[in-house]
Design an enzyme around this catalytic site. Structure first.
Site, PDB file in Angstrom:
ATOM      1  N   GLY A   8      -3.842  -3.565   5.984  1.00  0.00           N
ATOM      2  CA  GLY A   8      -2.798  -3.226   6.944  1.00  0.00           C
ATOM      3  C   GLY A   8      -3.093  -1.926   7.662  1.00  0.00           C
ATOM      4  O   GLY A   8      -3.843  -1.078   7.171  1.00  0.00           O
ATOM      5  N   ASP A  53      -7.306   3.016  -3.259  1.00  0.00           N
ATOM      6  CA  ASP A  53      -8.021   3.167  -1.981  1.00  0.00           C
ATOM      7  C   ASP A  53      -8.344   4.641  -1.774  1.00  0.00           C
ATOM      8  O   ASP A  53      -7.453   5.477  -1.744  1.00  0.00           O
ATOM      9  CB  ASP A  53      -7.145   2.648  -0.831  1.00  0.00           C
ATOM     10  N   LYS A  80      -1.251  -1.136  -4.354  1.00  0.00           N
ATOM     11  CA  LYS A  80      -2.426  -0.339  -3.969  1.00  0.00           C
ATOM     12  C   LYS A  80      -1.971   1.088  -3.759  1.00  0.00           C
ATOM     13  O   LYS A  80      -0.992   1.337  -3.061  1.00  0.00           O
ATOM     14  CB  LYS A  80      -3.006  -0.913  -2.674  1.00  0.00           C
ATOM     15  N   SER A 134       0.855  -1.175   0.000  1.00  0.00           N
ATOM     16  CA  SER A 134       0.000   0.000   0.000  1.00  0.00           C
ATOM     17  C   SER A 134       0.896   1.231   0.000  1.00  0.00           C
ATOM     18  O   SER A 134       1.761   1.362   0.855  1.00  0.00           O
ATOM     19  CB  SER A 134      -0.883  -0.033   1.249  1.00  0.00           C
ATOM     20  N   GLU A 140     -11.335   0.740  -3.376  1.00  0.00           N
ATOM     21  CA  GLU A 140     -11.611   0.491  -1.967  1.00  0.00           C
ATOM     22  C   GLU A 140     -12.247   1.705  -1.307  1.00  0.00           C
ATOM     23  O   GLU A 140     -11.747   2.827  -1.444  1.00  0.00           O
ATOM     24  CB  GLU A 140     -10.276   0.141  -1.282  1.00  0.00           C
ATOM     25  N   LYS A 166      -3.137   5.107  -2.768  1.00  0.00           N
ATOM     26  CA  LYS A 166      -4.145   5.964  -2.153  1.00  0.00           C
ATOM     27  C   LYS A 166      -4.496   7.063  -3.157  1.00  0.00           C
ATOM     28  O   LYS A 166      -3.613   7.603  -3.831  1.00  0.00           O
ATOM     29  CB  LYS A 166      -3.581   6.596  -0.880  1.00  0.00           C
ATOM     30  N   ASP A 198     -13.893  -1.405   3.283  1.00  0.00           N
ATOM     31  CA  ASP A 198     -12.935  -1.464   4.389  1.00  0.00           C
ATOM     32  C   ASP A 198     -13.618  -0.848   5.621  1.00  0.00           C
ATOM     33  O   ASP A 198     -14.223  -1.568   6.429  1.00  0.00           O
ATOM     34  CB  ASP A 198     -11.667  -0.686   3.963  1.00  0.00           C
ATOM     35  N   LYS A 243      -9.698  -6.340   8.368  1.00  0.00           N
ATOM     36  CA  LYS A 243      -8.648  -5.897   9.286  1.00  0.00           C
ATOM     37  C   LYS A 243      -9.034  -6.398  10.673  1.00  0.00           C
ATOM     38  O   LYS A 243     -10.153  -6.120  11.135  1.00  0.00           O
ATOM     39  CB  LYS A 243      -8.545  -4.372   9.300  1.00  0.00           C
TER      40      LYS A 243
END
Ligand SMILES: [Mg+2]
Length: 375
Positions: free
Chosen positions: A291, A189, A162, A136, A214, A164, A239, A263
């Site tokens: 994570g 995400d 992944k 990530s 996400e 952001k 998430d 998670k």
């Protein structure tokens, strides 16, 4: 299980690089380490994943410290349990505070596996001997910088990238990366940075073959996500919206999500995480393990969970060296050719590195069964 003593250590570790999301930037990771001891001197370890500010969820290190000390540990040291699955029932009188609960329950799961001389992965029903690793990557200063960072991690062997995204940057980021790396497993995400009014913009992301997007919409929403999913080809993965098996069931029934990021901290522990895993497996919904920038103990718990069969998409559990100059476990978590080997030693399968723990510890307390709670 004869839990005699609980020690909570407050930790502060400087991350190798600051991590930026649509909420802000983090340089130091503050967290709690939970150690549960039995009468034979065995210790089980858990890690609280709440951040120091309430931007991912309402929990923080400080609220975890309070809830664990004033409610969860007294409940645990006043009870007799024979299996870690009983911990969530024991804590059910306390609403939410899932990360606090998960940290304590995690220590009990590790202790249980050690008492039975089996790996935590096996105690949970894990079947994999190695797990695929994704990474990530936080928001970078420029597309050039991001591309360079992605290239470096691909060269190291990470299986899935992944990134952001945030409003105004999403098309540039995703289109730019897709152009530079046409074939990689790529996902984005949004950490709830969008609303349904952004649907036309989010539809444009369909052109870039993302594995998933996400949590595009609000952190407590499952209704608008269902509306959005009808408009998108890209699968939505939830998430922040999923805190329990019940949340997962409702989101899947509504069509709000096609993939779930599990998670452990967000859902209140390994027992609930496993229930969500099992339910999703029955529904044909793949899951992966997200994570929270964990140190070694939390990372080890993620590895054990990811060994379950329906974790069929690479998670965020990268090598220790991704985040830390020095981790708090021995050996460190290492990745080879995009895989982490699930350890076969008892419990989490990594030893606490007490020298390192001492170095990063800022406070601690211990409660013993049968002794008055005096701080
Ligand atoms: Mg996320």
């Amino acid at each position: 299980m004869e839990i005699r003593e609980i020690t909570v250590r407050r930790m502060q570790m400087k991350m190798k690089q600051p991590f930026t999301t649509s909420f802000g930037t983090m340089q130091d990771k503050h967290f709690l380490l939970i150690e549960a001891k039995d009468g034979s001197g065995r210790s089980g370890w858990g890690e609280s994943v709440a951040f120091d500010a309430p931007w991912y969820s309402e929990e923080t290190v400080e609220t975890n410290w309070h809830i664990i000390r004033d409610f969860l540990v007294p409940l645990l040291l006043d009870a007799e349990i024979s299996h870690p699955d009983e911990v969530s029932g024991l804590f059910s009188s306390i609403r939410k505070n899932n990360m606090a609960k998960a940290a304590v329950e995690g220590a009990i799961w590790d202790l249980y596996a050690k008492q039975h001389d089996m790996p935590l992965a096996k105690a949970l029903g894990g079947t994999r001997h190695q797990i695929e690793v994704g990474i990530s990557i936080g928001i970078q200063e420029s597309l050039e910088e991001l591309t360079a960072v992605v290239r470096q991690y691909l060269e190291e062997g990470y299986k899935r990238i992944k990134v952001k995204i945030k409003p105004g940057k999403e098309i540039e980021i995703v289109a730019g990366l897709r152009q530079a790396f046409p074939d990689i497993a790529l996902m984005a995400d949004a950490n709830s940075a969008y609303t349904l009014a952004d649907t036309p913009l989010l539809k444009r992301l369909d052109d870039f073959g993302l594995m998933m997007i996400e949590q595009p919409l609000a952190s407590d929403d499952i209704i608008d996500h269902a509306t959005l999913q009808k408009e998108l080809k890209t699968p939505i993965c939830l998430d922040e919206s999923i805190h329990s098996l019940e949340d997962a069931r409702k989101a899947i029934e509504l069509g709000s999500t096609k993939i779930i990021n599990i998670k452990i901290g967000r859902v209140g522990g390994l027992t609930e995480a496993k229930k969500i895993h099992d339910y999703c497996q029955g529904k044909g919904v793949p899951v992966w393990c997200g994570g929270m920038l964990e140190a070694g103990v939390g990372r080890a718990h993620n590895i054990a969970l990811t060994s379950l069969p329906n974790f069929i998409l690479p998670g965020d559990t990268a090598a220790s060296s991704r985040y830390w100059e020095q981790d708090i476990i021995r050996p460190e978590v290492v990745m080879e050719d995009g895989y982490i080997t699930v350890p076969n030693g008892p419990g989490i399968g990594y030893e606490p590195d007490f020298e390192s723990i001492e170095q990063f510890m800022t406070d601690m307390w211990t409660f013993r069964r049968g002794e008055p709670f005096v701080l």
